[in-house]
Motif scaffolding. Structure first.
Motif, PDB file in Angstrom:
ATOM      1  N   CYS A  29      -3.763  48.622  -1.186  1.00  0.00           N
ATOM      2  CA  CYS A  29      -3.217  47.510  -0.565  1.00  0.00           C
ATOM      3  C   CYS A  29      -2.186  47.665   0.700  1.00  0.00           C
ATOM      4  O   CYS A  29      -1.848  49.005   0.456  1.00  0.00           O
ATOM      5  CB  CYS A  29      -2.378  46.803  -1.572  1.00  0.00           C
ATOM      6  N   CYS A  33       4.672  45.065  -2.189  1.00  0.00           N
ATOM      7  CA  CYS A  33       5.911  44.118  -2.654  1.00  0.00           C
ATOM      8  C   CYS A  33       6.686  44.527  -3.687  1.00  0.00           C
ATOM      9  O   CYS A  33       6.183  45.460  -4.528  1.00  0.00           O
ATOM     10  CB  CYS A  33       4.962  42.957  -3.011  1.00  0.00           C
ATOM     11  N   CYS A  36       5.574  43.996  -7.257  1.00  0.00           N
ATOM     12  CA  CYS A  36       4.237  43.924  -7.741  1.00  0.00           C
ATOM     13  C   CYS A  36       4.009  44.193  -9.013  1.00  0.00           C
ATOM     14  O   CYS A  36       4.580  45.394  -9.568  1.00  0.00           O
ATOM     15  CB  CYS A  36       3.454  45.109  -6.559  1.00  0.00           C
TER      16      CYS A  36
HETATM   17  S1  SF4 Z   1       1.554  41.810  -4.991  1.00  0.00           S
HETATM   18 FE1  SF4 Z   1       1.102  44.268  -5.032  1.00  0.00          FE
HETATM   19  S2  SF4 Z   1      -1.346  44.052  -4.853  1.00  0.00           S
HETATM   20 FE2  SF4 Z   1      -0.427  42.111  -4.242  1.00  0.00          FE
HETATM   21  S3  SF4 Z   1      -0.040  42.048  -2.130  1.00  0.00           S
HETATM   22 FE3  SF4 Z   1       1.743  42.753  -3.041  1.00  0.00          FE
HETATM   23  S4  SF4 Z   1       1.435  45.080  -3.417  1.00  0.00           S
HETATM   24 FE4  SF4 Z   1      -0.542  44.220  -2.832  1.00  0.00          FE
END
Ligand code: SF4
Length: 250
Positions: A29, A33, A36
């Motif tokens: 990715c 986040c 996440c």
């Molecule tokens: S939640 Fe996790 S998998 Fe989804 S965009 Fe954010 S970092 Fe990437």
């Protein structure tokens, strides 16, 4: 033939798009986040070609596996009679767009539907063949203002907004999703702005409000709590007042 780096395949899922679907989660990715729930899907490397190893210095998931299109098609064939289609997710699946294009050609030949679950950072308008092959996309709209989006994900949301407008204009936007994180994000502002955007584009586009849950997350990056039912009700009401007609809370 391209190979895709796959984190996992779930043969039956009822939460990754309409109906019963096979969900294919790709590894890697470009966002990071703070909340996440699948942080093991973020990192990737291409050093160990067949399978990532447990001692990987790049902290990629030891489960990730390179698969070619035929191998995934074989998995789809096993359950084809029980599913309406596949959803590709991640990580960020659009980072492997060339692989997806090859996979989608085969899935279309099987007369199954194709949904793409994305963080919206990779331009669909620059991937016209892939976009034509897929049925619809589900896009994260994590924060409306770029500053908050950068603070949360590490990237701005310029492409996310452009993708949303582009996909809506060609009727390929199934759903937008916002995770509600009390005390950390400007949730009321975000839902107000995003629901107004949906209503202006097409009120039928589904708006999914997702409760933050502190499970599987990296607590060293962010600490919050599950939003109250009352808060979620208020956010639904804001979306409804702004003209959204298809609102889901999970
Ligand atoms: S939640 Fe996790 S998998 Fe989804 S965009 Fe954010 S970092 Fe990437």
């Amino acid at each position: 033939m391209n190979k895709g780096l796959v984190n996992k395949i779930i043969p039956f899922s009822s939460v990754d798009g309409p109906g019963n679907r096979m969900a294919v989660f790709l590894q890697g990715c470009n966002f990071n986040c703070l909340y996440c729930h699948n942080p093991e899907t973020i990192k990737r490397c291409d050093h160990c070609f067949d399978r990532c190893i447990k001692s990987c210095p790049n902290l990629s998931s030891p489960k990730a596996l390179f698969m070619d299109v035929d191998e995934i098609v074989k998995e789809v064939k096993r359950v084809k009679s029980f599913i309406s289609g596949i959803t590709v997710s991640g990580g960020e699946c659009m980072l492997q767009a060339e692989f997806l294009k090859e996979l989608f050609v085969e899935i279309k030949n099987m007369e199954l539907s194709i949904f793409v679950d994305t963080n919206g950072s990779v331009p669909f308008w620059e991937n016209s063949e892939l976009t034509a092959l897929m049925d619809k996309a589900m896009v994260d709209m994590k924060a409306f203002l770029p500053e908050e989006h950068i603070g949360l994900t590490g990237m701005d949301n310029k492409n996310v907004l452009k993708n949303i407008e582009y996909l809506a204009s060609i009727d390929k936007l199934y759903e937008l999703r916002t995770v509600i994180v009390p005390d950390i994000l400007d949730n009321y502002f975000n839902v107000d702005a995003i629901s107004k955007l949906i209503a202006a584009l097409n009120p039928d586009i589904r708006y999914k409000l997702i409760k933050y849950r502190p499970f599987g997350v990296r607590k060293e990056l962010m600490i919050s709590q599950i939003p109250s039912d009352n808060m979620m009700k208020e956010l639904v009401q804001i979306s409804r007042d702004n003209g959204c007609i298809n609102i889901v809370v999970t």
